[in-house]
Design an enzyme around this catalytic site. Structure first.
Site, PDB file in Angstrom:
ATOM      1  N   LEU B  14       0.825  -1.119   0.126  1.00 40.76           N
ATOM      2  CA  LEU B  14      -0.030  -0.130  -0.084  1.00 40.76           C
ATOM      3  C   LEU B  14       0.951   1.090   0.111  1.00 40.76           C
ATOM      4  O   LEU B  14       1.130   1.888   0.946  1.00 40.76           O
ATOM      5  CB  LEU B  14      -0.836   0.069   1.026  1.00 40.76           C
ATOM      6  N   HIS B  15       1.330   1.498  -1.087  1.00 40.29           N
ATOM      7  CA  HIS B  15       2.233   2.944  -1.298  1.00 40.29           C
ATOM      8  C   HIS B  15       1.512   3.800  -1.511  1.00 40.29           C
ATOM      9  O   HIS B  15       0.134   3.927  -1.305  1.00 40.29           O
ATOM     10  CB  HIS B  15       3.319   2.620  -2.493  1.00 40.29           C
ATOM     11  N   MET B  16       1.737   4.923  -1.990  1.00 39.72           N
ATOM     12  CA  MET B  16       1.238   6.421  -1.963  1.00 39.72           C
ATOM     13  C   MET B  16       0.087   6.363  -2.506  1.00 39.72           C
ATOM     14  O   MET B  16      -1.288   6.761  -2.161  1.00 39.72           O
ATOM     15  CB  MET B  16       2.057   7.504  -2.002  1.00 39.72           C
TER      16      MET B  16
END
Lengths: 555, 88
Positions: B14-16
């Site tokens: 769950l990156h940006m």
């Protein structure tokens, strides 16, 4: 001339004047306020204006660089709505009775520091996103304008680092390239530069001095180098390279997807030579019809011990999948001579070019050979594989190879592993011996591939590495061309096809002769694929006869 | 209160981008709390920076807990986003 090294994140060459991005430092004063409610409203208004600005940046970016690169500006709007961020601002304004600018600045520092302290490199870089959105809100609180460059000339843009919003806001018609002191290859600027097809070099460090502003420079995005106030010689060399790149780009536009066919309708395949997985992008970008020579040595050279079957299988599979059904000819291990690997423990030799190398090693140490062949056959079901054996001199060698190949196939079948039965098997023609018995060899294999570098040195008895011999080395020596023609005739007589994968294959002075010999495929370095296609498409073999006669008379 | 456990399928976790997409969607439901229980922590599903800084990797299991107005619909929406890999 000053030469600075950074990391090239987007290829290409740019020549022009350097321009440093000027940022008006946002100075934030800490002031006590009376009406905290009104101060919160100021913050909310500035935030809403900021989000509207981001929305229009988003729309601009969608048009210029596409939806996926533009999304950053939608995400930045989400960051501005983060409840913790807003709570922090609210808290500083209400409980400490301080001004909104100061509240945003402190909040920005806290959150940016939190990201900067994270282990993950990607997350650390997000600190820049926090600063970018906070600066925007602060500017809107102070109602100051973003700095826009007013210059008419095109420039190489220099900065400490560029926020994505800064990159997108720039007038693209005035940007030649990007250079930054910091940043990483995951940064949005790097990604945007690649999308916009502009050269970019990052991580140049503090040596990128502000005093270089306005100075002439060259940016080479493929090597990650910039030259400030370049010498005349360097400038000329880079202009030449730049033109070659431009030329290639134009060729690509013009020739991509076109057939390799002469004016009188003769067709020939143009493939590419590859030395590693990372070259495949270049193969596809230059529209090669396949891979004519994949040097498997890199798997062994990059490793500190014999690469396992699994490692090899996964690499071969990736190559075949990336090439999506196009022909991929992988050459089995070719070490010895000038390529030495410690863990093979090969003895020092008086005369390594004539020594224990390539297929001679494989046939002496079948366990190494079998591991590679098992990996190749297991990968064969993922694409259109051909296997090629180097340094062949006799029919007996081919018989031995075929024996090992059939053992490997039986083993894999017994283990229930899938494989392709009809993988094409070929040999390198790189020794005069192989040429002289090419009629016998052609009956046993599907294809020949002429390795002109070794064939030249073995035919002319000239060491390629010895600069003193350069004046004696005629790479167009008729002996060599006759050998190629002899091998081609024998291949065709006995139902095999023939390609050339040595340097001579890309020699445009010889293209007509190769076409006249009926060579079926030329495999060249990726950057030569399109120039060669251009040459083929402008050649008319019906007028070639006289030139051919001239060659024969001369020889 | 309703809950469901899902797996993160995005290769980079769950990156940006996915964090932003999720928080943006969840923020529309003012009357419903959204919590993500992951790696022994409980984080606010509407707070993009919390989601990012939790460093949720590919393959992690996340329990989504919704509590408030139209909680089932909100949960279904969140689950669908995880399952589609947030459109990546």
């Amino acid at each position: 001339m000053v030469e600075l090294k950074g990391k090239g994140v987007s290829g290409g060459i740019a020549i022009g004047k350097l321009a440093f991005v000027k940022r008006d430092e946002i100075s934030v004063k800490r002031t006590r306020i009376e009406n905290t409610q009104k101060e919160m409203e100021r913050f909310e208004t500035a935030k809403e204006i900021s989000k509207e600005q981001l929305q229009s940046l988003y729309e601009k970016a969608v048009k210029e660089v596409g939806e996926s690169s533009a999304q950053i500006f939608a995400i930045h709007q989400a960051l501005m709505d983060d409840p913790d961020y807003n709570d922090s601002v609210d808290n500083i304004i209400h409980s400490q009775c301080l001004n909104a600018e100061y509240a945003v600045a402190v909040t920005s520092d806290n959150f940016a520091d939190m990201f900067a302290a994270m282990e993950d490199e990607y997350m650390r870089e997000r600190a820049a996103d926090i600063r970018d959105i906070s600066n925007r809100i602060m500017r809107n609180l102070q109602q100051s304008q973003e700095e826009q460059s007013q210059t008419e000339e095109k420039h190489i843009i220099c900065a400490d680092d560029l926020a994505p919003s800064e990159t997108v806001q720039m007038d693209k018609s005035k940007v030649l390239a990007f250079c930054t002191k910091f940043g990483s290859s995951n940064s949005h600027t790097a990604i945007l530069a690649r999308t916009m097809n502009l050269p970019a070099v990052i991580g140049l460090g503090e040596e990128l001095l502000a005093e270089y502003n306005g100075k002439e420079a060259i940016v080479d995005g493929s090597t990650g180098t910039i030259y400030i106030e370049p010498e005349q010689k360097m400038l000329e060399e880079m202009r030449r390279q730049q033109q070659a790149q431009e030329h290639r780009k134009e060729l690509l536009k013009e020739l991509k997807g076109k057939e390799n066919v002469t004016l009188n309708g003769q067709k020939i395949k143009v493939f590419a030579n590859v030395g590693g997985l990372s070259d495949i992008g270049q193969v596809l970008a230059n529209d090669a019809g396949g891979i004519g020579l994949f040097r498997s040595e890199f798997l062994y050279l990059e490793s500190s011990d014999y690469p396992s079957e699994e490692t090899q299988f996964s690499t071969y599979r990736q190559i075949l999948e990336k090439m999506a059904g196009k022909k991929v000819i992988i050459r089995t291990l070719d070490i010895g001579a000038d390529k030495q690997i410690d863990y093979f423990h090969l003895d020092k030799e008086e005369n390594p070019a004539l020594g224990f190398r390539a297929i001679r090693i494989c046939l002496t140490r079948p366990e190494i050979f079998k591991t590679q062949l098992r990996a190749l056959y297991r990968a064969s079901v993922y694409g259109n594989l051909g296997i090629m054996f180097p340094m062949i001199i006799s029919l007996e060698e081919i018989h031995k190879i075929k024996q090992v190949v059939s053992e490997v196939k039986e083993e894999l079948k017994a283990e229930g592993l899938p494989l392709k039965e009809d993988v094409e098997l070929g040999i390198m023609i790189e020794t005069p011996a192989a040429v002289m018995v090419s009629d016998m060899l052609a009956k046993e294999v599907d294809f020949f591939s002429v390795g002109t570098n070794d064939l030249t040195q073995y035919t002319l008895a000239i060491d390629r590495q010895n600069p003193k011999l350069e004046s004696f080395c005629d790479t167009h020596h008729p002996a060599l061309l006759r050998m190629i023609e002899f091998a081609a005739d024998n291949a065709h007589k006995h139902g095999a096809w023939i390609g050339i994968c040595g340097e001579l294959g890309g020699d445009l002075e010889l293209t007509e002769q190769f076409l006249a010999m009926g060579i079926d495929e030329l495999s060249v370095s990726p950057s030569l694929v399109l120039p060669l296609r251009e040459k083929i498409r402008s050649t008319d073999m019906t007028t070639y006869e006289t030139a051919e006669k001239k060659l024969r008379l001369n020889s | 209160m309703v809950a469901k456990t899902v797996e993160v399928i995005n290769a980079q976790g769950l990156h940006m981008r996915p964090a932003g997409v999720l928080a943006q969607a969840m923020n529309k439901h003012k009357e419903c709390d959204v919590k993500l229980n992951v790696n022994g922590k409980s984080i606010n599903g509407k707070a993009v920076m919390q989601i990012m800084s939790a460093g949720i990797k590919c393959g992690s299991t996340v329990e989504i807990v919704c509590d408030g107005a139209e909680e089932q619909a909100v949960l279904d929406e969140a689950v669908a986003m995880f399952e589609s890999g947030f459109g990546e």
